[in-house]
Design an enzyme around this catalytic site. Structure first.
Site, short mmCIF file in Angstrom:
data_model
loop_
_atom_site.label_atom_id
_atom_site.label_comp_id
_atom_site.label_asym_id
_atom_site.label_seq_id
_atom_site.Cartn_x
_atom_site.Cartn_y
_atom_site.Cartn_z
N HIS A 99 0.80 -1.23 0.00
CA HIS A 99 0.00 0.00 0.00
C HIS A 99 0.83 1.28 0.00
CE1 HIS A 99 -4.49 1.01 1.02
NE2 HIS A 99 -4.06 1.63 -0.06
N ASP A 126 -9.98 -0.45 3.39
CA ASP A 126 -8.81 -1.01 4.06
C ASP A 126 -9.22 -1.32 5.50
OD1 ASP A 126 -6.19 -1.50 5.03
OD2 ASP A 126 -5.34 0.25 4.01
N HIS A 128 -6.99 -0.85 7.68
CA HIS A 128 -6.09 0.12 8.34
C HIS A 128 -6.23 1.51 7.72
CE1 HIS A 128 -4.05 -3.89 8.17
NE2 HIS A 128 -3.84 -3.65 9.46
N ASP A 130 -3.68 3.61 7.60
CA ASP A 130 -2.35 3.93 7.04
C ASP A 130 -2.06 5.42 7.21
OD1 ASP A 130 -2.23 1.26 6.41
OD2 ASP A 130 -2.64 1.53 4.27
N HIS A 143 4.18 0.96 4.38
CA HIS A 143 2.81 0.86 3.82
C HIS A 143 1.79 1.43 4.82
CE1 HIS A 143 1.88 -3.50 5.47
NE2 HIS A 143 2.39 -2.72 6.38
N ASP A 229 -7.39 -2.15 -0.57
CA ASP A 229 -6.41 -3.01 0.10
C ASP A 229 -7.06 -4.38 0.27
OD1 ASP A 229 -4.98 -4.33 2.26
OD2 ASP A 229 -4.20 -2.38 2.91
N ASP A 231 -6.82 -6.43 2.51
CA ASP A 231 -7.28 -6.72 3.88
C ASP A 231 -8.56 -5.97 4.26
OD1 ASP A 231 -6.63 -4.18 4.99
OD2 ASP A 231 -4.61 -4.84 5.52
N GLU A 274 -1.68 -4.79 -1.84
CA GLU A 274 -1.38 -5.72 -0.73
C GLU A 274 -1.63 -7.18 -1.08
OE1 GLU A 274 0.11 -5.18 2.28
OE2 GLU A 274 0.34 -3.01 1.99
#
Ligand code: MG
Ligand code: MG
Length: 324
Positions: A99, A126, A128, A130, A143, A229, A231, A274
């Site tokens: 990412h 995502d 996260h 980030d 990332h 992403d 995830d 990712e």
């Protein structure tokens, strides 16, 4: 009306992630048939091959936990150039890569939008945010910083490329968030970023949350970039990622988001990031990501009347392929 071509840009960056393998992502997306799917939808597809990072500069930072700073900066420079250039020519689709890619894609696209005098928006899918700075990251995996950099948080100057047009935090909508570090939580509380965590999705469903954001983009006559992403998805359906977090988006939630994005007619670019093929199971995560990208670009199960956010003609490949 001439349809803009889809421009595939491989970005085999893996230095930003905590484990190796994302460098195989672009190959896996190609193997999973992304170009074929897009052509089937009626698009012209240009695969521009893989981005090559800029020359390395020696960079040192007081935060000793930071990993691969020089490499990440070199990738960011090259990706930002590619994003800026290709966004004039078509719809760039960035095939990651971890990412950290988005530090380049978002800033290059924001620069283009600013030159066109358009408001620039980002939908961030995502687990996260980030949103670490170079000071606050404790894992040191870069990332985890692209959104902080792109929105102009302090501490990137002198390391990352100078921002031509910082992304306005109030133009960012994050969905699927469920893993936030304390420093990120504190920083996010003071920005205008819209955050829909998994609890908000559980309570409301994705449709009203996304609908409100799309209306804002349309009202501003904005340009929308989507950063997906792996995830964001539940690891049960998308195991091919180094940062699995339980309780992610379901198959239908993810597809509904993509279908609504297509119906909106607002999306001009996409990050697919990712994917770690080394951790995948017989390509199923790569295939799911290609499926989602296809949904975003207009694949649909059935023809149905859709809400239009902007009164532009929408391509309907299903209708063309099935004239009855
Ligand atoms: Mg991420
Ligand atoms: Mg993530």
């Amino acid at each position: 009306m001439m349809q803009k071509p889809c421009i595939l840009i491989g970005v085999p960056v893996q230095e930003g992630a905590g484990r190796l393998g994302c460098d195989m992502g672009p190959s896996a997306f190609r193997t999973a048939g992304l170009a074929t799917e897009l052509r089937r939808l009626g698009y012209t597809v240009e695969d521009r091959g893989n981005v090559v990072p800029a020359p390395l500069r020696e960079l040192r930072h007081a935060n000793a936990s930071i990993k691969a700073l020089a490499e990440t900066v070199a990738w960011t420079e090259a990706i930002a150039d590619a994003a800026y250039t290709t966004s004039r020519e078509g719809v760039p689709i960035f095939l990651g890569g971890d990412h950290s890619l988005s530090a380049g894609s978002i800033t290059g696209l924001a620069r283009r939008a600013a030159e066109e005098g358009r408001e620039f928006f980002v939908l961030w899918l995502d687990s996260h945010p980030d949103f670490h700075t170079l000071e606050t990251t404790t894992s040191g995996n870069l990332h985890g910083v692209p959104m902080a950099y792109a929105t102009g948080r302090q501490g990137f100057e002198g390391y990352f490329p100078k921002l031509h047009a910082p992304l306005k935090p109030e133009n960012v909508c994050m969905m699927g968030i469920r893993s936030v570090d304390p420093a990120e939580r504190a920083a996010l509380a003071t920005t205008g970023i819209t955050i829909h965590d998994m609890r908000a999705i559980d309570e409301n469903g994705v449709a009203p949350l996304l609908d409100a954001f799309l209306k804002r983009v349309a009202m501003a006559d904005g340009i929308l970039h989507v950063s997906l992403d792996v995830d964001f998805l539940d690891p049960g359906i998308a195991p091919g990622v180094g940062t699995t977090v339980p309780g992610g988006a379901t198959f239908r939630e993810a597809h509904l988001i993509m279908e609504m994005l297509h119906d909106s007619g607002l999306v001009r670019s996409l990050d697919l990031v990712e994917l770690n093929p080394f951790l995948d199971e017989r390509g199923r995560t790569a295939l799911l990501m290609v499926d989602l990208a296809s949904s975003l670009m207009g694949r649909r199960v059935l023809d149905r009347p859709t809400q239009s956010y902007r009164h532009t003609p929408q391509m309907n490949p299903y209708a063309q392929a099935n004239p009855s």
